[in-house]
Design an enzyme around this catalytic site. Structure first.
Site, short mmCIF file in Angstrom:
data_model
loop_
_atom_site.label_atom_id
_atom_site.label_comp_id
_atom_site.label_asym_id
_atom_site.label_seq_id
_atom_site.Cartn_x
_atom_site.Cartn_y
_atom_site.Cartn_z
N GLY A 1 48.07 35.17 35.60
CA GLY A 1 48.34 36.47 35.00
C GLY A 1 49.82 36.74 34.91
O GLY A 1 50.49 36.43 33.92
N ARG B 1 33.68 37.87 33.51
CA ARG B 1 34.63 38.00 34.62
C ARG B 1 34.05 38.89 35.71
O ARG B 1 33.56 39.99 35.44
CB ARG B 1 35.95 38.59 34.13
CG ARG B 1 37.05 38.47 35.19
CD ARG B 1 38.41 38.90 34.71
NE ARG B 1 39.44 38.03 35.26
CZ ARG B 1 40.67 38.41 35.59
NH1 ARG B 1 41.06 39.66 35.39
NH2 ARG B 1 41.54 37.56 36.10
N TYR C 1 35.34 48.43 36.68
CA TYR C 1 35.03 49.14 35.43
C TYR C 1 33.50 49.25 35.25
O TYR C 1 32.75 48.93 36.17
CB TYR C 1 35.73 48.46 34.26
CG TYR C 1 37.24 48.56 34.41
CD1 TYR C 1 37.86 49.82 34.41
CD2 TYR C 1 38.04 47.44 34.60
CE1 TYR C 1 39.23 49.94 34.60
CE2 TYR C 1 39.41 47.55 34.77
CZ TYR C 1 40.00 48.81 34.78
OH TYR C 1 41.36 48.94 34.96
C1 LIG Z 1 50.10 43.97 33.95
C2 LIG Z 1 48.71 43.53 34.31
C3 LIG Z 1 47.66 43.85 33.48
C4 LIG Z 1 46.35 43.40 33.77
N1 LIG Z 1 45.34 43.66 32.89
C5 LIG Z 1 44.10 43.14 33.09
C6 LIG Z 1 43.08 43.27 32.10
O1 LIG Z 1 43.31 43.79 31.01
N2 LIG Z 1 41.86 42.75 32.39
C7 LIG Z 1 41.59 42.11 33.58
O2 LIG Z 1 40.46 41.67 33.79
N3 LIG Z 1 42.56 41.96 34.52
C8 LIG Z 1 43.80 42.42 34.28
N4 LIG Z 1 44.81 42.21 35.21
C9 LIG Z 1 44.56 41.33 36.35
C10 LIG Z 1 45.00 39.90 36.00
O3 LIG Z 1 44.16 39.34 34.99
C11 LIG Z 1 44.93 38.97 37.23
O4 LIG Z 1 43.64 39.04 37.78
C12 LIG Z 1 45.97 39.35 38.29
O5 LIG Z 1 47.24 39.58 37.73
C13 LIG Z 1 46.06 38.26 39.38
O6 LIG Z 1 46.48 37.03 38.79
P1 LIG Z 1 47.99 36.53 38.98
O7 LIG Z 1 48.24 36.49 40.46
O8 LIG Z 1 48.05 35.16 38.35
O9 LIG Z 1 48.89 37.53 38.32
C14 LIG Z 1 46.10 42.67 34.95
C15 LIG Z 1 47.18 42.37 35.81
C16 LIG Z 1 48.47 42.78 35.50
C17 LIG Z 1 49.59 42.39 36.41
#
Ligand SMILES: Cc1cc2nc3c(=O)[nH]c(=O)nc-3n(C[C@H](O)[C@H](O)[C@H](O)COP(=O)(O)O)c2cc1C
Length: 365
Positions: A323, A232, A185
C-alpha cells in the site's frame, strides 16, 4: 534466501483468469482526488499509469452507490460519467502493460448525513454508531452519523446496487473486481457479531452473518465470472478508531473463507493484522485461513521486500500487496527487484488535494 532473479515474487502467474506479470500487487489506496460526483480527473489517469508495472493494481475503494459513500472526493462506479472517467484509467494501465481490478465499496455505517442524498441516515446491519472518523466535503473529519438498520426487504436492492456497479466496472474496462469486505465497512459490519445484532436470517450465527456478503459476491460473480472476482477481508482490523472485532475471529472467518472457497473466486486478499500497524499475523492464523479458502491468496500489511519474497517462495501467498510504498514509489516493482531504496510517503498528501504527493513522486533515474 533467494536472489531476485530466482525469487518467485518477480515471476508471472495466473490469478484466476487474470495473467499478472509479477506477484507484486498495488493495494487499494483511497486518495480522495475525485470530484463530489465521484468522477475522476486526468490526474488519476496519470497516477495509475505510473504504477502499471505492478502485477495487479487494485483500485482505490470505489462507491457502488451514493448511499455507499462515506468520504468526500472518493470515486464511484455507478454513473455514466464515472464509468467514462475510469475507462481512461483502465486504457492507460493496459497501454502500459498492467492489469487493474475495481474495489467495490459500500461503507455502511461509516458515513455521515452530509454525504447522503437528502441528508438521510446511513444504513447498516444494526443501528450502532461507529466511533470512527469520516472525511467530509467542507468540515474536515467528523464522527460517522447514527445509522439506521436495513430492513430485510431492502437487502435485494443492495445486492442490485452491487450488481449494477459490477456491470459498470465491466463497461469501464477493468480486468475484474475486488469485493471490499474488509476494514469495518458494510460487508464486514454484517460479518462481525459486534456490529451485527440482527434477528432475521442475516444476523445471529455465523452462517447468517455471512449470508449477505456471500449473496453479494455471488451476484457480482454472475456478472464477471467467479475467476475475475476477488474478495478482501481483514479479520483483526479495527479501522482507525475503536471498532470492535468479532467475538471469535478465527471461527467466523475460517467458516467464511471455506464458503468463499466453494465459489471458485480469483483470489482472497487479506489484511494481516491491524491495518498499517505491525504485521500482526501472530494473533490470527492466516495460513489456516488461506487453507480454508483453498484458492489463490494475496497477503498484505506492512510487508517489506524480504517478507514478500519469503511469503511467495514458501507458499504463504500467491501475491503480496503493498500500500503505502506504492504511494511514493511508482516503480516499486523495479526497486524491489534491484533492492533499491524506497522513498517515504508524505502522510499530509495521502487524502485530498491535487497533483502534489499524487503524481509527482519520481521513478528511479
Ligand atoms: C492512504 C491510504 C488509503 C487506503 N485506502 C484503502 C482503500 O481504499 N481500500 C482498502 O481496502 N484499504 C485501503 N487502505 C489500506 C491499504 O490497502 C493497506 O491495507 C495498508 O496500507 C497496509 O499495507 P501497507 O503496509 O503495504 O501500506 C488504505 C491505506 C492508506 C495508507
Amino acid at each position: 534466501m533467494s536472489t531476485p532473479s530466482q525469487a518467485q515474487l518477480f515471476a508471472n502467474a495466473s490469478i484466476g483468469a487474470i495473467d499478472v506479470a509479477n506477484r507484486v500487487a498495488m493495494a487499494p489506496l483511497t486518495r480522495s482526488r475525485a470530484d463530489m460526483d465521484g468522477v475522476h480527473s486526468e490526474l488519476a489517469v496519470e497516477y495509475y499509469r505510473q504504477r502499471a508495472s505492478a502485477g495487479l493494481i487494485i483500485s482505490e475503494a470505489t462507491n457502488i452507490s451514493r448511499e455507499g459513500r462515506g468520504y468526500a472526493f472518493t470515486p464511484g462506479i455507478y454513473t455514466a460519467e464515472q464509468v467514462a472517467a475510469w475507462r481512461r484509467v483502465t486504457d492507460a494501465v493496459h497501454a502500459a502493460g498492467g492489469k487493474i481490478v475495481c474495489q467495490l465499496w459500500h461503507v455502511g455505517r461509516m458515513s455521515h448525513v452530509s454525504l447522503q442524498a437528502n441528508g438521510v441516515a446511513p444504513v447498516a446491519p444494526s443501528a450502532i454508531q461507529a466511533n470512527e472518523q469520516v472525511f467530509l466535503e467542507s468540515e474536515g473529519f467528523d464522527r460517522p452519523s447514527m445509522p439506521r438498520a436495513l430492513e430485510t426487504a431492502e437487502i435485494g436492492r443492495l445486492i442490485a446496487d452491487y450488481r449494477h456497479a459490477a456491470e459498470c466496472a465491466k463497461d469501464a474496462g477493468f480486468d475484474g473486481v475486488e469485493v471490499h469486505a474488509a476494514n469495518c465497512y458494510l460487508l464486514e459490519q454484517f460479518i462481525r457479531d459486534s456490529t451485527n445484532q440482527r434477528s432475521d436470517e442475516y444476523g445471529g450465527p455465523v452462517q447468517n452473518r455471512s449470508r449477505f456478503p456471500i449473496e453479494v459476491i455471488t451476484a457480482v460473480a454472475e456478472v464477471w465470472g467467479a475467476e475475475r472476482v476477488g474478495v478482501r477481508l481483514s479479520p483483526i482490523t479495527r479501522a482507525v478508531g475503536d471498532t470492535p472485532l468479532d467475538s471469535d475471529p478465527e471461527g467466523t472467518y475460517f467458516y467464511l473463507a471455506e464458503q468463499l472457497g466453494k465459489l471458485g473466486l480469483a483470489y482472497l486478499h487479506c489484511v494481516e493484522g491491524q491495518t498499517r500497524g505491525d504485521n500482526g499475523a501472530g494473533d490470527f492464523d492466516f495460513k489456516k485461513l488461506h487453507a480454508a479458502f483453498g484458492g489463490k491468496y494475496i497477503a498484505n500489511n506492512s510487508y517489506d521486500r524480504q517478507m514478500a519474497i519469503d511469503a511467495v517462495d514458501n507458499g504463504h501467498a500467491d501475491m503480496v500487496a503493498f500500500g503505502r510504498p506504492f504511494i511514493s514509489n511508482p516503480d516499486l516493482v523495479e526497486r524491489l527487484r534491484r533492492s533499491a531504496p524506497l522513498a517515504e510517503a508524505d502522510r499530509n498528501t495521502f487524502y485530498g488535494g491535487g497533483a502534489g504527493g499524487y503524481i509527482d513522486y519520481p521513478a528511479l533515474g
